[in-house]
Design an enzyme around this catalytic site. Structure first.
Site, PDB file in Angstrom:
ATOM      1  N   CYS A 155       0.830  -1.201   0.000  1.00  0.00           N
ATOM      2  CA  CYS A 155       0.000   0.000   0.000  1.00  0.00           C
ATOM      3  C   CYS A 155       0.863   1.249   0.000  1.00  0.00           C
ATOM      4  CB  CYS A 155      -0.828   0.089   1.267  1.00  0.00           C
ATOM      5  SG  CYS A 155      -2.082  -1.132   1.391  1.00  0.00           S
ATOM      6  N   LYS A 198      12.579 -15.654 -10.172  1.00  0.00           N
ATOM      7  CA  LYS A 198      12.306 -14.587 -11.163  1.00  0.00           C
ATOM      8  C   LYS A 198      11.300 -15.091 -12.190  1.00  0.00           C
ATOM      9  CE  LYS A 198      13.384 -11.857  -9.537  1.00  0.00           C
ATOM     10  NZ  LYS A 198      14.075 -11.529  -8.362  1.00  0.00           N
ATOM     11  N   ASN A 219      -1.989   1.821   5.937  1.00  0.00           N
ATOM     12  CA  ASN A 219      -1.116   0.765   5.450  1.00  0.00           C
ATOM     13  C   ASN A 219      -0.833  -0.129   6.650  1.00  0.00           C
ATOM     14  OD1 ASN A 219       0.799  -0.800   4.260  1.00  0.00           O
ATOM     15  ND2 ASN A 219       2.333   0.816   4.019  1.00  0.00           N
ATOM     16  N   GLY A 220      -1.032  -1.437   6.500  1.00  0.00           N
ATOM     17  CA  GLY A 220      -0.730  -2.350   7.598  1.00  0.00           C
ATOM     18  C   GLY A 220      -1.896  -3.281   7.877  1.00  0.00           C
ATOM     19  N   TRP A 249      -3.130  -2.694  -1.462  1.00  0.00           N
ATOM     20  CA  TRP A 249      -2.814  -4.090  -1.774  1.00  0.00           C
ATOM     21  C   TRP A 249      -3.563  -4.890  -0.713  1.00  0.00           C
ATOM     22  CZ3 TRP A 249      -0.372  -8.295   0.570  1.00  0.00           C
ATOM     23  CH2 TRP A 249       0.043  -9.324  -0.295  1.00  0.00           C
ATOM     24  N   HIS A 259      17.283 -37.638  -6.243  1.00  0.00           N
ATOM     25  CA  HIS A 259      16.552 -37.909  -4.999  1.00  0.00           C
ATOM     26  C   HIS A 259      15.102 -37.463  -5.099  1.00  0.00           C
ATOM     27  CE1 HIS A 259      20.176 -39.190  -2.990  1.00  0.00           C
ATOM     28  NE2 HIS A 259      20.775 -38.127  -3.498  1.00  0.00           N
ATOM     29  N   GLU A 316      17.240 -18.239  -7.398  1.00  0.00           N
ATOM     30  CA  GLU A 316      16.848 -16.886  -7.807  1.00  0.00           C
ATOM     31  C   GLU A 316      16.289 -16.902  -9.232  1.00  0.00           C
ATOM     32  OE1 GLU A 316      16.173 -14.206  -6.564  1.00  0.00           O
ATOM     33  OE2 GLU A 316      16.532 -12.604  -7.999  1.00  0.00           O
ATOM     34  N   LYS A 372       5.867  -4.599  -3.850  1.00  0.00           N
ATOM     35  CA  LYS A 372       7.230  -4.214  -3.456  1.00  0.00           C
ATOM     36  C   LYS A 372       7.153  -3.721  -2.009  1.00  0.00           C
ATOM     37  CE  LYS A 372      11.335  -3.186  -5.422  1.00  0.00           C
ATOM     38  NZ  LYS A 372      12.057  -4.341  -5.980  1.00  0.00           N
ATOM     39  N   ARG A 410       5.026  -0.047  -5.966  1.00  0.00           N
ATOM     40  CA  ARG A 410       4.982  -0.889  -4.766  1.00  0.00           C
ATOM     41  C   ARG A 410       4.007  -2.043  -4.919  1.00  0.00           C
ATOM     42  NH1 ARG A 410       6.806   2.574  -0.227  1.00  0.00           N
ATOM     43  NH2 ARG A 410       5.534   1.439   1.248  1.00  0.00           N
ATOM     44  N   GLU A 436       7.812 -15.308 -10.612  1.00  0.00           N
ATOM     45  CA  GLU A 436       7.234 -14.007 -10.266  1.00  0.00           C
ATOM     46  C   GLU A 436       6.629 -13.295 -11.462  1.00  0.00           C
ATOM     47  OE1 GLU A 436       9.649 -11.934  -6.645  1.00  0.00           O
ATOM     48  OE2 GLU A 436      10.806 -12.237  -8.454  1.00  0.00           O
TER      49      GLU A 436
HETATM   50  N1  HGA Z   1      -5.266  -4.086   5.763  1.00  0.00           N
HETATM   51  C1  HGA Z   1      -5.607  -3.027   4.839  1.00  0.00           C
HETATM   52  C2  HGA Z   1      -4.357  -2.381   4.275  1.00  0.00           C
HETATM   53  C3  HGA Z   1      -3.510  -3.367   3.518  1.00  0.00           C
HETATM   54  C4  HGA Z   1      -2.075  -2.958   3.270  1.00  0.00           C
HETATM   55  O1  HGA Z   1      -1.451  -2.209   3.993  1.00  0.00           O
HETATM   56  N2  HGA Z   1      -1.448  -3.496   2.221  1.00  0.00           N
HETATM   57  O2  HGA Z   1      -0.122  -3.180   1.966  1.00  0.00           O
HETATM   58  C5  HGA Z   1      -6.530  -3.518   3.756  1.00  0.00           C
HETATM   59  O3  HGA Z   1      -6.618  -4.722   3.493  1.00  0.00           O
HETATM   60  O4  HGA Z   1      -7.178  -2.677   3.142  1.00  0.00           O
END
Ligand code: HGA
Length: 610
Positions: free
Chosen positions: A2, A487, A99-100, A74, A506, A483, A605, A27, A490
């Protein structure tokens, strides 16, 4: 992950918010939104998908305001829907971006329901908006309500809040997720990282854990975890705008792959300048910290973890002390045997990776005082929490799939290994000179490896239709196989696995048939003959081999065996050189498959949530 941006100014901040969100796009996110206070109202626009879609919607509604917040989300709690996108609003009065993750969101939700609040989203975030609103309703100031509310939250957050009843102010808080304040002239900003506000100001204050802040146009006040005013240092960011622009490249990942000769040269500049592997490269107290360590513990996630695995080979071989490498999210939750003479090394491109930060805190809580951070972002949280630091100078890395951050981490780790070896009397002057010389030549060798791009692009055409791929390596090149597989996964979504070549029989050999491409990292080192035998095992089962080797190895192409040669063997630095072709293979395969190279699905990111 986020991204947050907020602004209070004398001008219309909507373009500032939109530009900031565009600069935070790297990000990784799935939806975006802004909220502004205008004419005594909170107005908001949110969209799933790209910032540009949200921008068109905001333009259509003719948003203008001198106070606003913006967010790229995100999703962690609740699906990717417009209702779950931020900003969240409480009672049409107060808007908030977060964010969090709030771990006690369920209890808070129940409690707030009991207080009459209704919920429009499934997010954990919405409880914070209502909680602050609740304390406002009881008469608290916006800052006071925020400070009371955050004391009741468990988990991690960076927050920015505006309120139509107080249009001359924005408040912010930080715990576990990055947030900084940008200081302008008659205007101030908040942002998750400096890139979001770089065209408005370079003067920044990094909030610390538990800080809250109040911003008006003219002033910024920061308060510590105890609610008392604190003075935080102002920094002048030297982030270059050019490193955030695409220039002539199609994708940031391509640009960043090609920037590696320069990124490596910049990362070793101080070393080459001092012409010696000195502890001071890691900080002024480094000699005391490093001199009598008896083992090394490396903690990291994702690509950085593979850099750590590579370093283990170097450290044990050169220094002669044990080196363990562990995924940070595992280390932080297990019982660890403390050893005060252990050097704890954390690796994180952003310096904000939550699991790595928490693993470091855990190590410190066990009494580990010898800590070193290898990081690409100056002044970020992990280096600030470490006694020693080595900054890689890769420049801003925008592509979600890490490239130049990885190779510069390897260079930093190699420098660490040699420095430790020297401190323990295991390096002669001649050897030191030789190693300095190979590092001096490394940017040139990496440039030669980049020149293989057209050949690798042809291989990529053959990879593009595949569903699976196997990567093999031995010794110090095994982490490079890991790696390479990462890559490919991803950015192309091809299922790829990496194994030490000796493990083939194995288990994974069962997967090999004519449809399974097998990539082998096979430089001309002492294990080459062993790797060749493993390649025979693949061929005997009809598997097709794609081999990266160096110019001085003796084997050539044959049926089902394709070979690309990197420049001459570069000794212990060989894993760095062999990273280039696996990056290019993933990049060109993604191009051929038409995937979104810089923003791979589901990934982000700066992984600032658990
Ligand atoms: N938990 C919040 C924010 C998600 C977040 O920080 N993502 O990086 C949500 O789900 O909206």
């Amino acid at each position: 992950m986020c991204g947050i941006v907020g602004a209070i100014a004398d001008r219309d901040v909507v373009p500032v918010l939109i530009e900031g969100l565009k600069r935070l796009e790297y990000r990784g996110y799935d939806s975006a939104g802004i909220a502004v206070v205008t004419e005594d109202r909170v107005r908001r626009v949110r969209r799933t998908g790209r910032v540009s879609e949200m921008e068109s919607a905001a333009k259509a509604e003719h948003f203008t305001s001198s106070l606003g917040i913006g967010h790229t989300r995100w999703a962690t709690h609740g699906g990717v829907t417009e209702d779950n996108a931020h900003p969240h609003i409480s009672h049409g009065e107060l808007a908030l971006v977060h964010n969090g993750i709030i771990e006690n969101h369920e209890q808070q939700r129940e409690r707030l329901r009991g207080l009459g609040y209704t919920f429009e989203s499934q997010t954990d975030t919405e409880v914070i908006a209502h909680l602050i609103h609740h304390y406002r309703a009881q008469g608290a100031t916006l800052l006071g309500a925020l400070q009371t509310a955050v004391r009741e939250l468990d988990g991690a957050y960076a927050l920015a809040v505006i309120d139509k009843r107080d249009p001359e102010r924005m408040v912010a808080a930080r715990m576990g997720c990055p947030l900084l304040i940008g200081l302008g002239d008659g205007e101030n900003f908040v942002a998750s990282d400096v890139s979001a506000i770089i065209t408005s100001t370079r003067r920044v204050i990094f909030l610390e854990e538990g800080d809250t802040a109040e911003l008006t146009r003219e002033a910024v006040h920061v308060f510590g975890a105890d609610g008392e005013p604190v003075q935080r240092d102002e920094h002048l960011s030297d982030v270059s705008l050019a490193s955030m622009e695409l220039g002539p490249y199609r994708h940031f990942m391509q640009k960043e792959i090609h920037e590696q000769p320069r990124a490596i040269a910049d990362t070793i500049e101080a070393l080459i300048g001092s012409n010696a592997f000195t502890p001071e490269l890691f900080g002024s107290q480094a000699e005391d910290v490093l001199r009598d360590i008896d083992c090394v513990q490396i903690l990291a996630c994702g690509t950085s973890y593979y850099a750590g695995l590579t370093a283990r080979y170097w450290i044990e071989a050169m220094v002669g002390i044990p080196c363990a490498v562990e995924v940070a999210s595992e280390y932080r939750y297990r019982t660890v045997v403390a050893n005060p003479r252990q050097l704890v090394v954390t690796l994180s491109q952003s310096g904000e990776t939550l699991d790595t930060m928490e693993a470091l805190k855990y190590a410190k809580s066990l009494g580990h005082e010898r800590t070193l951070s290898i990081c690409n972002v100056p002044e970020s949280a992990i280096p600030r929490a470490s006694r020693l630091v080595y900054y890689t100078r890769a420049g801003a890395e925008i592509g979600v799939a890490s490239t130049k951050a990885f190779t510069t981490q390897l260079v930093a780790l190699f420098t660490l290994a040699v420095t430790l070896a020297k401190l323990r009397g295991k390096l002669s002057d001649g050897q030191e000179e030789e190693l300095l010389d190979s590092l001096r030549h490394l940017p040139g060798s990496v440039q030669h490896a980049l020149n293989l791009e057209p050949q690798i692009a042809l291989w990529a055409e053959r990879f593009a239709p595949r569903q699976h791929a196997l990567f093999l390596g031995r010794g110090v090149h095994y982490p490079i196989a890991l790696e390479g597989a990462l890559k490919l996964k991803e950015i192309t979504y091809i299922h790829a696995e990496a194994y030490p070549a000796g493990e083939l029989k194995h288990g994974p050999l069962a997967l090999v048939d004519k449809d399974m491409p097998v990539v082998v990292i096979a430089p001309n080192d002492r294990l080459l003959e062993k790797v060749k035998s493993n390649m025979q095992e693949v061929r005997a089962r009809g598997g097709e081999l794609f081999v990266f080797t160096d110019a001085d190895s003796q084997f050539g192409e044959s049926e089902g065996v394709h070979v690309i040669r990197t420049p001459r063997h570069v000794g212990m630095l060989s894993p760095i050189l062999h990273t280039i072709p696996v990056q290019l293979l993933a990049y060109h395969t993604a191009l051929a498959r038409g995937t979104d190279v810089d923003k791979p699905r589901n990934l982000a990111k700066s992984v600032t949530v658990e």
